[in-house]
Write an enzyme that holds these catalytic residues in place. Structure first.
Site, PDB file in Angstrom:
ATOM      1  N   ASP A  49       0.847  -1.196   0.000  1.00 37.75           N
ATOM      2  CA  ASP A  49       0.000   0.000   0.000  1.00 37.75           C
ATOM      3  C   ASP A  49       0.882   1.245   0.000  1.00 37.75           C
ATOM      4  O   ASP A  49       1.024   1.932   1.010  1.00 37.75           O
ATOM      5  CB  ASP A  49      -0.932  -0.005   1.210  1.00 37.75           C
ATOM      6  N   ASP A  91      -5.523  -8.101  -6.015  1.00 36.43           N
ATOM      7  CA  ASP A  91      -6.673  -7.891  -5.131  1.00 36.43           C
ATOM      8  C   ASP A  91      -7.520  -6.736  -5.649  1.00 36.43           C
ATOM      9  O   ASP A  91      -7.461  -5.622  -5.137  1.00 36.43           O
ATOM     10  CB  ASP A  91      -6.162  -7.616  -3.708  1.00 36.43           C
ATOM     11  N   LEU A  92      -8.327  -7.027  -6.674  1.00 39.78           N
ATOM     12  CA  LEU A  92      -9.169  -5.992  -7.278  1.00 39.78           C
ATOM     13  C   LEU A  92     -10.649  -6.204  -6.981  1.00 39.78           C
ATOM     14  O   LEU A  92     -11.479  -5.375  -7.347  1.00 39.78           O
ATOM     15  CB  LEU A  92      -8.928  -5.920  -8.789  1.00 39.78           C
ATOM     16  N   LYS A  93     -10.994  -7.311  -6.361  1.00 41.61           N
ATOM     17  CA  LYS A  93     -12.369  -7.575  -5.895  1.00 41.61           C
ATOM     18  C   LYS A  93     -13.398  -7.299  -6.988  1.00 41.61           C
ATOM     19  O   LYS A  93     -14.324  -6.494  -6.819  1.00 41.61           O
ATOM     20  CB  LYS A  93     -12.676  -6.748  -4.644  1.00 41.61           C
ATOM     21  N   HIS A 120     -16.516  -7.131  -9.311  1.00 36.31           N
ATOM     22  CA  HIS A 120     -17.955  -7.232  -9.054  1.00 36.31           C
ATOM     23  C   HIS A 120     -18.666  -6.505 -10.181  1.00 36.31           C
ATOM     24  O   HIS A 120     -18.711  -5.279 -10.217  1.00 36.31           O
ATOM     25  CB  HIS A 120     -18.290  -6.605  -7.701  1.00 36.31           C
ATOM     26  N   THR A 178     -18.310  -9.581 -17.920  1.00 38.34           N
ATOM     27  CA  THR A 178     -17.277  -8.585 -17.643  1.00 38.34           C
ATOM     28  C   THR A 178     -16.285  -9.101 -16.612  1.00 38.34           C
ATOM     29  O   THR A 178     -15.060  -8.960 -16.776  1.00 38.34           O
ATOM     30  CB  THR A 178     -17.921  -7.271 -17.156  1.00 38.34           C
ATOM     31  N   ARG A 216      -2.443  -8.966  12.736  1.00 38.65           N
ATOM     32  CA  ARG A 216      -1.537  -7.992  13.338  1.00 38.65           C
ATOM     33  C   ARG A 216      -0.613  -8.699  14.320  1.00 38.65           C
ATOM     34  O   ARG A 216      -1.091  -9.317  15.275  1.00 38.65           O
ATOM     35  CB  ARG A 216      -2.332  -6.912  14.102  1.00 38.65           C
TER      36      ARG A 216
END
Length: 230
Positions: free
Chosen positions: A10, A59-61, A63, A68, A180
């Site tokens: 990130d 990781d583009l999820k 939907h 498509t 974590r």
């Protein structure tokens, strides 16, 4: 060796991301590229990670309508990523179509993973979008749908792992954010657990971001986490 650690990249720039990547070892982790980095840097960035021998979780999820999503999944397979995900709430037909389009890739197909309930969501969040169920109930419902569609597994919080093992069996992959290391800030995720705890209850892959990427010595932290789950 099947690396269990997936590091969430990130970063705001390619230089920052590659500076981190060049400090760690592909034998110790895989890398996750999400919406922000992929939108900014595109497939070229993914290929740079692959050139450094890292497996990539895209990781583009996805939907959208079935065709498509299927075509997007096929593009991910052509890119050579190790794992790709889609939103289970897109429905059975969407997921089945995505799974079917990967059939020609055989053993080279990426793992196809369903996203159930985001780890930032609690009961009230679900209620506000019309789902009168707890996160646990909704995860179970969507995991069953993913399994019916032939997906390889789901993303779920650590608290749902044991229940999903019972419902979906030992071969269904469980990808677990909300991880974590002890002493870390929980950040914006509410349903969290340590790496050791998550592996002990049956998680297959652990998604960890800032505790590794923002560490002064990320390689040392990565080695420490791997040692804790060995």
């Amino acid at each position: 060796m099947d690396n269990k650690i997936i590091v969430a990249l990130d970063y705001e720039t390619e230089a920052e991301a590659l500076n981190f990547v060049d400090q760690v070892d592909p034998s110790l982790c895989r890398l996750k590229v999400g919406k922000e980095m992929f939108t900014t840097l595109g497939t070229h960035f993914v290929k740079q990670l692959q050139d450094r021998k890292f497996d990539v979780f895209l990781d583009l999820k996805y939907h959208d309508i079935p065709n498509t999503v299927a075509r997007a999944v096929r593009s991910a397979a052509d890119l050579g990523v190790w794992m790709v995900d889609l939103h289970a709430c897109g429905g059975l037909r969407m997921m089945e179509t995505a799974k079917q389009i990967l059939e020609p890739y055989g053993k080279d197909a990426p793992l196809l993973i369903g996203v159930t309930v985001l780890t930032s969501m609690e009961d009230l969040d679900l209620l506000q979008i019309g789902i009168n169920a707890s996160p646990m109930e909704q995860v179970i419902r969507l995991a069953h749908l993913c399994q019916r569609a032939g997906l390889d597994g789901v993303v779920c919080s650590p608290q749902e792992v044991e229940v999903l093992r019972t419902h979906c069996g030992k071969d269904f992959k469980l990808v677990t954010p909300g991880i974590r290391p002890e002493g870390s800030d929980f950040g914006d995720q509410r349903r969290v657990m340590t790496p050791k705890q998550a592996i002990e209850i049956g998680s297959d892959y652990l998604v960890i971001g800032r505790p590794i990427t923002q560490a002064a010595d990320p390689l040392a932290v990565l080695k420490s986490i791997n040692q804790s789950i060995a």
